[in-house]
Design an enzyme around this catalytic site. Structure first.
Site, PDB file in Angstrom:
ATOM      1  N   HIS A   1       0.994  -0.983  -0.215  1.00 52.32           N
ATOM      2  CA  HIS A   1       0.117  -0.242   0.028  1.00 52.32           C
ATOM      3  C   HIS A   1       0.907   1.025  -0.024  1.00 52.32           C
ATOM      4  O   HIS A   1       0.541   2.234   0.477  1.00 52.32           O
ATOM      5  CB  HIS A   1      -0.957  -0.191   1.260  1.00 52.32           C
ATOM      6  CG  HIS A   1      -1.696  -1.215   1.410  1.00 52.32           C
ATOM      7  ND1 HIS A   1      -2.732  -1.701   0.879  1.00 52.32           N
ATOM      8  CD2 HIS A   1      -1.501  -2.242   2.120  1.00 52.32           C
ATOM      9  CE1 HIS A   1      -3.402  -2.517   1.270  1.00 52.32           C
ATOM     10  NE2 HIS A   1      -2.356  -3.194   1.907  1.00 52.32           N
TER      11      HIS A   1
ATOM     12  N   SER B   1      15.279  22.123 -14.379  1.00 51.94           N
ATOM     13  CA  SER B   1      14.011  22.933 -15.003  1.00 51.94           C
ATOM     14  C   SER B   1      14.348  24.392 -15.315  1.00 51.94           C
ATOM     15  O   SER B   1      15.370  25.018 -15.197  1.00 51.94           O
ATOM     16  CB  SER B   1      13.351  23.102 -13.433  1.00 51.94           C
ATOM     17  OG  SER B   1      12.738  24.224 -13.455  1.00 51.94           O
TER      18      SER B   1
ATOM     19  N   LYS C   1      16.307  21.938  -9.362  1.00 51.30           N
ATOM     20  CA  LYS C   1      15.826  20.672  -9.759  1.00 51.30           C
ATOM     21  C   LYS C   1      16.530  19.524 -10.550  1.00 51.30           C
ATOM     22  O   LYS C   1      17.320  20.026 -11.231  1.00 51.30           O
ATOM     23  CB  LYS C   1      14.430  21.021 -10.785  1.00 51.30           C
ATOM     24  CG  LYS C   1      13.402  21.891 -10.039  1.00 51.30           C
ATOM     25  CD  LYS C   1      12.540  20.759  -8.938  1.00 51.30           C
ATOM     26  CE  LYS C   1      11.770  19.631  -9.401  1.00 51.30           C
ATOM     27  NZ  LYS C   1      10.508  20.197 -10.089  1.00 51.30           N
TER      28      LYS C   1
ATOM     29  N   GLU D   1      10.186   8.773 -15.963  1.00 50.27           N
ATOM     30  CA  GLU D   1       8.865   9.553 -16.250  1.00 50.27           C
ATOM     31  C   GLU D   1       8.431   9.258 -17.768  1.00 50.27           C
ATOM     32  O   GLU D   1       7.222   8.759 -17.981  1.00 50.27           O
ATOM     33  CB  GLU D   1       8.755  10.931 -16.260  1.00 50.27           C
ATOM     34  CG  GLU D   1       8.743  11.228 -14.813  1.00 50.27           C
ATOM     35  CD  GLU D   1       9.173  12.783 -14.652  1.00 50.27           C
ATOM     36  OE1 GLU D   1       8.317  13.637 -14.887  1.00 50.27           O
ATOM     37  OE2 GLU D   1      10.262  13.108 -14.141  1.00 50.27           O
TER      38      GLU D   1
END
Ligand code: ARG
Length: 461
Positions: free
Chosen positions: A157, A278, A284, A291
């Site tokens: 979970h 970024s 970043k 992704e």
């Protein structure tokens, strides 16, 4: 034009939109060399069977060789008017060698021709995928080898469940990609039969030798039913379903890389080579490749569902619907191969942050099960009672804003006086991992053993 070759019965030219919807040359040019391989095998067999003359066969083979060179070097002039790769090659052959070109299509149809070329293309895709999967398993095994005793939280979970080793976690993916490898290998073996010689759908009255063309093309045998041979696209569907499942596995690993990379986890780091910045936030470091692997999974699943839908309820034998098999299969193969390469790169590049993993594993009562097991084993308590008692100790730890492992013996005995100091031997996350020695479990020796087994197995992939 195409009209010149196969429009004897027609008086007028195609409507422009008809030409546009009909043409597949925009994408089936990708199987140009496979189409030529099929033609060379066919013409070789025709000559051996005495169906065409040696002189014609030599002229055709020579012409096909020139065309192969033009295709490879990028000088071949593809024409939409010629509809597809088959007509493009045949028309060019006519320009190069004249009349003899017209004999290549003896005892053949575009239906068995396209089934052959596409099958050869998908077989090549299988082979590339099998090699990439073997490499992926290899890098995962080597990362796992370095981390057989690196403790991290195992999740259910997405909540801390029990401590495991990072190596054990990675080896779970080795199992998945190992199964993927065997699925592709099985599918490749099943699809390696030749449709060539089925002709349009019924076979041919010419004395062809289908076993010979099968042999020349590296197929195990000719397909046994000419109608099935020109209608079957199971081979592409099996490739796409294996690819879809493999992408699902890649997407799960990609998602974990994204999570592990987030500063809130901080479990792994990727180097500059595998991260992006970024445009506004200078701090970043984004795991874009992971992704994109996650995101591109949709394209491959889409290709599978798309072709299943094209083939559903399609009556025998060939219908032009089936031309829709190629574009998405090519895209799915490109996508799968790119995602495999990106994952191989990231896994090889990834650095584990053992301290962050251990801290996370130690912070969430992850050894509660070990405590319940201890109560059961050492005090003879029924497991359900041990579970309940441990729950109370967890609550006590929460109330004292500490963890199970840091409760004092007095605190523990305040809840049950039978507890002894021996309990502390099972409350550490390392103790927990070391104790999971059951077959398939996370103990470092077990994982190291699996690593050794897979190092041998990967040689044979
Ligand atoms: N371009 C076609 C395809 O991709 C080749 C087969 C054409 N056959 C036919 N009967 N029209 O499937």
């Amino acid at each position: 034009t195409n009209g010149g070759l196969i429009r004897g019965r027609f008086r007028e030219e195609l409507d422009e939109v008809m030409e546009q919807i009909n043409a597949s040359i925009g994408f089936d040019r990708r199987m140009a060399t496979q189409d030529i391989d099929g033609s060379v095998a066919h013409v070789t067999m025709l000559r051996e069977q005495g169906i065409i003359s040696g002189a014609d066969a030599t002229a055709i083979t020579g012409g096909l060789d020139v065309i192969r060179g033009e295709i490879v070097s990028g000088t071949f002039a593809y024409s939409v008017k010629l509809e597809d790769i088959h007509m493009n090659v045949e028309a060019r052959l006519g320009e190069l060698i004249g009349e003899a070109a017209g004999r290549l299509h003896t005892a053949r149809s575009r239906n068995d021709q396209v089934a052959t070329g596409f099958r050869l293309w998908v077989r090549d895709a299988h082979d590339r995928t099998l090699r990439l999967l073997a490499r992926l398993v290899g890098v995962l095994v080597e990362q796992a080898a370095a981390h057989t005793a690196t403790v991290m939280p195992g999740f259910t979970h997405l909540q801390s469940a029990q401590p495991v080793s990072f190596g054990h976690h990675l080896m779970a993916y080795v199992e998945m990609f190992g199964r993927d490898h065997s699925r592709f290998r099985d599918a490749r073996a099943r699809m390696n039969e030749s449709p060539l010689g089925a002709a349009a759908l019924a076979g041919t009255s010419f004395p062809i030798d289908r076993a010979r063309t099968a042999e020349l093309l590296g197929f195990e045998r000719p397909m046994r039913n000419s109608m099935d041979a020109v209608s079957d696209r199971d081979f592409a569907l099996e490739y796409l379903s294996s690819a879809s499942l493999c992408m699902t596995h890649l997407s799960r690993l990609a998602e974990e890389i994204v999570l592990w990379m987030s500063p809130q986890f901080g479990f792994v780091e990727l180097s500059d080579a595998w991260t992006t910045g970024s445009s506004i936030m200078p701090q970043k470091r984004n795991p874009d490749a992971a992704e994109l692997v996650r995101g591109k999974t949709g394209r491959v699943h889409g290709a599978l569902l798309g072709l299943l839908t094209v083939m559903k309820a399609l009556p025998l034998t060939f219908s032009k619907d089936m031309q829709e098999d190629k574009e998405t299969t090519f895209d799915a193969a490109d996508t799968l191969e790119l995602c495999l390469k990106a994952t191989i790169g990231m896994i090889g590049d990834m650095e584990a942050r053992g301290a962050a993993m251990a801290a996370a594993a130690g912070s969430a009562h992850a050894t509660a099960t070990d405590l319940a097991d201890w109560l059961t084993r050492e005090l003879g308590m029924p497991f359900r009672e041990a579970h309940h008692l441990t729950g109370r100790l967890v609550r006590l730890a929460d109330e004292h804003r500490t963890t199970l492992a840091r409760l004092t013996l007095d605190q523990l005995r305040g809840v049950d006086p039978r507890i002894t100091a021996d309990v502390f031997t099972v409350l550490g996350v390392e103790d927990s991992v070391r104790s999971r020695r059951s077959f398939g479990g996370t103990s470092p020796e077990r994982v190291a053993h699996e690593v050794e087994q897979w190092r041998t197995r990967v040689e044979a992939l």
